[in-house]
Scaffold this motif. Structure first.
Motif, PDB file in Angstrom:
ATOM      1  N   ILE A 168       0.875  -1.169   0.000  1.00 28.78           N
ATOM      2  CA  ILE A 168       0.000   0.000   0.000  1.00 28.78           C
ATOM      3  C   ILE A 168       0.913   1.220   0.000  1.00 28.78           C
ATOM      4  CG2 ILE A 168      -1.762   1.299   1.242  1.00 28.78           C
ATOM      5  CD1 ILE A 168      -2.840  -1.307   2.321  1.00 28.78           C
ATOM      6  N   CYS A 169       2.014   1.115   0.736  1.00 37.26           N
ATOM      7  CA  CYS A 169       3.057   2.141   0.731  1.00 37.26           C
ATOM      8  C   CYS A 169       4.246   1.570  -0.037  1.00 37.26           C
ATOM      9  CB  CYS A 169       3.471   2.508   2.149  1.00 37.26           C
ATOM     10  SG  CYS A 169       4.909   3.602   2.204  1.00 37.26           S
ATOM     11  N   TYR A 170       4.454   2.102  -1.231  1.00 37.18           N
ATOM     12  CA  TYR A 170       5.507   1.591  -2.109  1.00 37.18           C
ATOM     13  C   TYR A 170       6.884   2.122  -1.734  1.00 37.18           C
ATOM     14  CZ  TYR A 170       1.815  -0.247  -5.059  1.00 37.18           C
ATOM     15  OH  TYR A 170       0.739  -0.957  -5.529  1.00 37.18           O
ATOM     16  N   CYS A 171       6.948   3.267  -1.096  1.00 36.88           N
ATOM     17  CA  CYS A 171       8.249   3.847  -0.720  1.00 36.88           C
ATOM     18  C   CYS A 171       8.913   3.090   0.419  1.00 36.88           C
ATOM     19  CB  CYS A 171       8.084   5.318  -0.345  1.00 36.88           C
ATOM     20  SG  CYS A 171       7.592   6.379  -1.716  1.00 36.88           S
ATOM     21  N   PHE A 172       8.110   2.639   1.383  1.00 36.63           N
ATOM     22  CA  PHE A 172       8.681   2.030   2.588  1.00 36.63           C
ATOM     23  C   PHE A 172       8.217   0.587   2.822  1.00 36.63           C
ATOM     24  CE2 PHE A 172       8.415   6.641   3.098  1.00 36.63           C
ATOM     25  CZ  PHE A 172       9.767   6.905   3.015  1.00 36.63           C
ATOM     26  N   GLY A 173       7.661  -0.027   1.802  1.00 32.94           N
ATOM     27  CA  GLY A 173       7.372  -1.450   1.844  1.00 32.94           C
ATOM     28  C   GLY A 173       6.263  -1.881   2.783  1.00 32.94           C
ATOM     29  N   TRP A 174       5.287  -1.023   3.022  1.00 32.02           N
ATOM     30  CA  TRP A 174       4.180  -1.405   3.891  1.00 32.02           C
ATOM     31  C   TRP A 174       3.134  -2.156   3.069  1.00 32.02           C
ATOM     32  CZ3 TRP A 174       4.211  -1.515   8.984  1.00 32.02           C
ATOM     33  CH2 TRP A 174       5.115  -0.691   9.665  1.00 32.02           C
ATOM     34  N   THR A 175       3.184  -3.494   3.150  1.00 31.62           N
ATOM     35  CA  THR A 175       2.190  -4.332   2.485  1.00 31.62           C
ATOM     36  C   THR A 175       0.959  -4.443   3.370  1.00 31.62           C
ATOM     37  OG1 THR A 175       3.027  -6.349   3.509  1.00 31.62           O
ATOM     38  CG2 THR A 175       3.994  -5.732   1.365  1.00 31.62           C
ATOM     39  N   LYS A 176      -0.096  -4.977   2.819  1.00 32.58           N
ATOM     40  CA  LYS A 176      -1.316  -5.187   3.602  1.00 32.58           C
ATOM     41  C   LYS A 176      -1.030  -6.086   4.795  1.00 32.58           C
ATOM     42  CE  LYS A 176      -3.932  -4.603  -0.612  1.00 32.58           C
ATOM     43  NZ  LYS A 176      -4.705  -5.219  -1.674  1.00 32.58           N
ATOM     44  N   GLU A 177      -0.264  -7.147   4.559  1.00 31.12           N
ATOM     45  CA  GLU A 177       0.061  -8.090   5.635  1.00 31.12           C
ATOM     46  C   GLU A 177       0.903  -7.426   6.725  1.00 31.12           C
ATOM     47  OE1 GLU A 177      -0.086 -11.163   8.047  1.00 31.12           O
ATOM     48  OE2 GLU A 177      -1.233 -11.040   6.195  1.00 31.12           O
ATOM     49  N   ARG A 178       1.894  -6.655   6.309  1.00 33.28           N
ATOM     50  CA  ARG A 178       2.773  -5.990   7.279  1.00 33.28           C
ATOM     51  C   ARG A 178       1.996  -4.953   8.100  1.00 33.28           C
ATOM     52  NH1 ARG A 178       7.688  -1.974   5.882  1.00 33.28           N
ATOM     53  NH2 ARG A 178       8.446  -1.694   8.000  1.00 33.28           N
ATOM     54  N   ILE A 179       1.109  -4.233   7.458  1.00 28.70           N
ATOM     55  CA  ILE A 179       0.286  -3.248   8.170  1.00 28.70           C
ATOM     56  C   ILE A 179      -0.619  -3.953   9.172  1.00 28.70           C
ATOM     57  CG2 ILE A 179      -1.611  -1.594   7.921  1.00 28.70           C
ATOM     58  CD1 ILE A 179      -0.314  -0.803   5.205  1.00 28.70           C
ATOM     59  N   LYS A 180      -1.265  -5.014   8.728  1.00 31.74           N
ATOM     60  CA  LYS A 180      -2.171  -5.772   9.601  1.00 31.74           C
ATOM     61  C   LYS A 180      -1.419  -6.289  10.830  1.00 31.74           C
ATOM     62  CE  LYS A 180      -5.248  -9.726   9.614  1.00 31.74           C
ATOM     63  NZ  LYS A 180      -5.507 -11.016   9.023  1.00 31.74           N
ATOM     64  N   GLN A 181      -0.244  -6.879  10.605  1.00 33.23           N
ATOM     65  CA  GLN A 181       0.559  -7.406  11.710  1.00 33.23           C
ATOM     66  C   GLN A 181       0.984  -6.276  12.651  1.00 33.23           C
ATOM     67  OE1 GLN A 181       4.202  -9.305  10.472  1.00 33.23           O
ATOM     68  NE2 GLN A 181       4.493 -10.287  12.450  1.00 33.23           N
ATOM     69  N   SER A 182       1.383  -5.154  12.099  1.00 32.15           N
ATOM     70  CA  SER A 182       1.808  -4.017  12.908  1.00 32.15           C
ATOM     71  C   SER A 182       0.679  -3.504  13.795  1.00 32.15           C
ATOM     72  CB  SER A 182       2.299  -2.889  11.994  1.00 32.15           C
ATOM     73  OG  SER A 182       2.584  -1.749  12.738  1.00 32.15           O
ATOM     74  N   VAL A 183      -0.512  -3.424  13.244  1.00 31.32           N
ATOM     75  CA  VAL A 183      -1.667  -2.946  14.007  1.00 31.32           C
ATOM     76  C   VAL A 183      -2.042  -3.959  15.089  1.00 31.32           C
ATOM     77  CG1 VAL A 183      -4.141  -2.407  13.840  1.00 31.32           C
ATOM     78  CG2 VAL A 183      -2.539  -1.468  12.160  1.00 31.32           C
ATOM     79  N   GLU A 184      -2.090  -5.233  14.721  1.00 31.63           N
ATOM     80  CA  GLU A 184      -2.463  -6.282  15.686  1.00 31.63           C
ATOM     81  C   GLU A 184      -1.475  -6.372  16.844  1.00 31.63           C
ATOM     82  OE1 GLU A 184      -2.730  -9.773  13.243  1.00 31.63           O
ATOM     83  OE2 GLU A 184      -4.779  -9.313  12.589  1.00 31.63           O
ATOM     84  N   GLU A 185      -0.193  -6.219  16.542  1.00 32.97           N
ATOM     85  CA  GLU A 185       0.834  -6.358  17.570  1.00 32.97           C
ATOM     86  C   GLU A 185       1.267  -5.013  18.163  1.00 32.97           C
ATOM     87  OE1 GLU A 185       3.922  -9.041  16.273  1.00 32.97           O
ATOM     88  OE2 GLU A 185       2.445 -10.376  15.357  1.00 32.97           O
ATOM     89  N   GLU A 186       0.587  -3.948  17.716  1.00 36.12           N
ATOM     90  CA  GLU A 186       0.816  -2.593  18.237  1.00 36.12           C
ATOM     91  C   GLU A 186       2.283  -2.171  18.173  1.00 36.12           C
ATOM     92  OE1 GLU A 186      -1.079  -2.356  22.080  1.00 36.12           O
ATOM     93  OE2 GLU A 186      -3.028  -2.891  21.235  1.00 36.12           O
ATOM     94  N   TYR A 187       2.884  -2.377  16.997  1.00 30.64           N
ATOM     95  CA  TYR A 187       4.270  -1.938  16.792  1.00 30.64           C
ATOM     96  C   TYR A 187       4.382  -0.430  16.925  1.00 30.64           C
ATOM     97  CZ  TYR A 187       5.419  -6.499  14.656  1.00 30.64           C
ATOM     98  OH  TYR A 187       5.621  -7.832  14.406  1.00 30.64           O
ATOM     99  N   VAL A 188       5.543  -0.008  17.387  1.00 30.01           N
ATOM    100  CA  VAL A 188       5.860   1.419  17.457  1.00 30.01           C
ATOM    101  C   VAL A 188       7.137   1.639  16.663  1.00 30.01           C
ATOM    102  CG1 VAL A 188       6.448   3.332  18.985  1.00 30.01           C
ATOM    103  CG2 VAL A 188       4.751   1.639  19.709  1.00 30.01           C
ATOM    104  N   PRO A 189       7.175   2.583  15.742  1.00 36.82           N
ATOM    105  CA  PRO A 189       6.019   3.381  15.317  1.00 36.82           C
ATOM    106  C   PRO A 189       5.078   2.559  14.447  1.00 36.82           C
ATOM    107  CG  PRO A 189       7.918   3.924  13.956  1.00 36.82           C
ATOM    108  CD  PRO A 189       8.385   2.921  14.987  1.00 36.82           C
ATOM    109  N   ASN A 190       3.815   2.962  14.478  1.00 35.98           N
ATOM    110  CA  ASN A 190       2.836   2.283  13.636  1.00 35.98           C
ATOM    111  C   ASN A 190       3.052   2.734  12.186  1.00 35.98           C
ATOM    112  OD1 ASN A 190       1.225   4.610  12.950  1.00 35.98           O
ATOM    113  ND2 ASN A 190       0.282   4.487  14.975  1.00 35.98           N
ATOM    114  N   PRO A 191       2.414   2.095  11.217  1.00 40.16           N
ATOM    115  CA  PRO A 191       2.671   2.434   9.813  1.00 40.16           C
ATOM    116  C   PRO A 191       2.471   3.916   9.482  1.00 40.16           C
ATOM    117  CG  PRO A 191       1.347   0.446   9.951  1.00 40.16           C
ATOM    118  CD  PRO A 191       1.488   0.973  11.340  1.00 40.16           C
ATOM    119  N   VAL A 192       1.401   4.503   9.978  1.00 43.12           N
ATOM    120  CA  VAL A 192       1.129   5.908   9.678  1.00 43.12           C
ATOM    121  C   VAL A 192       2.225   6.797  10.262  1.00 43.12           C
ATOM    122  CG1 VAL A 192      -0.489   7.817  10.039  1.00 43.12           C
ATOM    123  CG2 VAL A 192      -1.360   5.543   9.435  1.00 43.12           C
ATOM    124  N   GLU A 193       2.609   6.558  11.509  1.00 45.99           N
ATOM    125  CA  GLU A 193       3.686   7.342  12.135  1.00 45.99           C
ATOM    126  C   GLU A 193       5.001   7.168  11.371  1.00 45.99           C
ATOM    127  OE1 GLU A 193       3.703   5.709  16.055  1.00 45.99           O
ATOM    128  OE2 GLU A 193       2.061   6.968  16.753  1.00 45.99           O
TER     129      GLU A 193
END
Length: 155
Positions: free
Chosen positions: A94-119
């Motif tokens: 979804i983010c081509y510059c920094f490699g944020w795929t749908k799966e990576r975003i989903k995992q980040s949100v579920e596991e509450e990574y910091v920084p989150n994709p938007v940040e």
């Protein structure tokens, strides 16, 4: 008699019609030629008329990615990358510059990574590291797409 046949109505529809995808008839988003130059496969790039206005079609069920004011179409098979809006696979960015795929975003949100994709994306934008015009098929920032995808995830 209705106004549908008046000259003024026809002129307006002809001008606005150039923004409509020749395949799905949905309104496209204007993109810069640099986006097409970076996204089209080399064999297709030679057919590009750089002097025309080009549009991005975001309609998911439409195979057209780009089109121009002469209704020349560039299809998903003619673009170097999978287009997020047209491919529901979880490994498509979804983010081509920094490699944020749908799966990576989903995992980040579920596991509450910091920084989150938007940040993470905002931090990189602030540091002028993004290259959306040449990395993202839509030719513009992905933040709205990332935010929309996050909101669509089950809570």
């Amino acid at each position: 008699m209705s106004d549908c046949c008046s000259t003024n109505v026809q002129e307006v529809s002809e001008k606005s019609g150039s923004e409509l995808c020749p395949a799905c008839k949905e309104k496209g988003k204007k993109v810069k030629v640099i986006t097409l130059k970076s996204m089209l496969k080399p064999t297709i790039l030679s057919t590009l008329n750089a002097g025309l206005t080009h549009y991005f079609c975001s309609t998911s069920k439409c195979d057209v990615v780009y089109f121009d004011t002469d209704e020349k179409k560039y299809l998903t098979s003619e673009v170097k990358v999978s287009v997020h809006q047209k491919n529901s696979s979880s490994d498509v960015p979804i983010c081509y510059c920094f490699g944020w795929t749908k799966e990576r975003i989903k995992q980040s949100v579920e596991e509450e990574y910091v920084p989150n994709p938007v940040e993470h994306i905002r931090e990189n934008i602030k540091e002028h590291r993004c290259g959306c015009e040449v990395n993202n098929p839509q030719g513009s920032c992905c933040l709205a797409n990332v935010t929309s995808y996050i909101k669509s995830l089950p809570k």
